[in-house]
Design a protein around this motif. Structure first.
Motif, PDB file in Angstrom:
ATOM      1  N   ARG A  11      -8.565   7.018   3.606  1.00 25.40           N
ATOM      2  CA  ARG A  11      -7.744   7.124   4.728  1.00 25.40           C
ATOM      3  C   ARG A  11      -8.488   7.846   5.908  1.00 25.40           C
ATOM      4  O   ARG A  11      -8.912   9.014   5.712  1.00 25.40           O
TER       5      ARG A  11
ATOM      6  N   GLU B 179      -6.649   2.798  -5.752  1.00 24.02           N
ATOM      7  CA  GLU B 179      -7.964   1.867  -5.280  1.00 24.02           C
ATOM      8  C   GLU B 179      -9.075   3.167  -4.959  1.00 24.02           C
ATOM      9  O   GLU B 179      -8.603   3.801  -3.608  1.00 24.02           O
TER      10      GLU B 179
ATOM     11  N   ASP C  21       0.996  -1.168  -0.031  1.00 22.60           N
ATOM     12  CA  ASP C  21      -0.064  -0.044   0.170  1.00 22.60           C
ATOM     13  C   ASP C  21       0.814   1.266  -0.176  1.00 22.60           C
ATOM     14  O   ASP C  21       1.818   1.454   0.790  1.00 22.60           O
TER      15      ASP C  21
ATOM     16  N   TRP D 272     -11.112   3.052  -1.205  1.00 19.27           N
ATOM     17  CA  TRP D 272     -10.749   3.187   0.048  1.00 19.27           C
ATOM     18  C   TRP D 272     -10.464   4.634   0.503  1.00 19.27           C
ATOM     19  O   TRP D 272     -10.107   5.495  -0.587  1.00 19.27           O
TER      20      TRP D 272
END
Length: 139
Positions: free
Chosen positions: A134, A129, A107, A132
């Motif tokens: 954070r 991606e 990642d 997703w």
């Protein structure tokens, strides 16, 4: 590129790395200080990889592994050394480290606004991606 060396950072590199990041990295973090980098090196001495030419830091990447996930942070190349294979050499070294540790996926933390970095990561075989996000909380 034969004059480029990749090595693990030592405690003697803390201040030079912080100066390098101020010049070459995009953005800053609350851990971009002497104590934060010192803790990183003390906890995982092989995680902070530096690219150097003539003993001068021209690139960095943090290749962190928690036993489950491989994560890369702080991929930075000095502006005068970009597009010369420095980032690719750092990522190759990080990938070798992860493979030796049993890692299976990497990642990468990449700033949304850093379009130049998006192209570099794509060229290195990484993909975004979008499902997703954070979530963070400072301590």
């Amino acid at each position: 590129m034969t004059d480029l060396s990749i090595r693990c950072a030592t405690l003697a590199d803390v201040d030079p790395v912080l100066r390098f990041w101020r010049e070459a990295a995009e953005g800053t973090s609350i851990t971009d200080d002497h104590d934060g980098v010192t803790r990183l090196i003390a906890r995982d001495p092989e995680s902070l990889l530096l690219a150097a030419r003539d003993d001068v830091v021209v690139g960095s990447v943090i290749a962190g592994f928690d036993g489950w996930r491989c994560s890369v942070y702080r991929l930075a190349v000095h502006p005068g050394h970009r597009r010369q294979g420095v980032a690719r050499a750092l990522l190759d070294a990080a990938e070798r480290r992860f493979l030796a540790l049993g890692g299976r996926r990497i990642d990468a933390m990449v700033l949304e606004s850093n379009e130049r970095a998006h192209h570099a990561w794509g060229a290195a075989g990484y993909h975004r991606e979008d499902h997703w996000r954070r979530w963070v909380r400072s301590l």
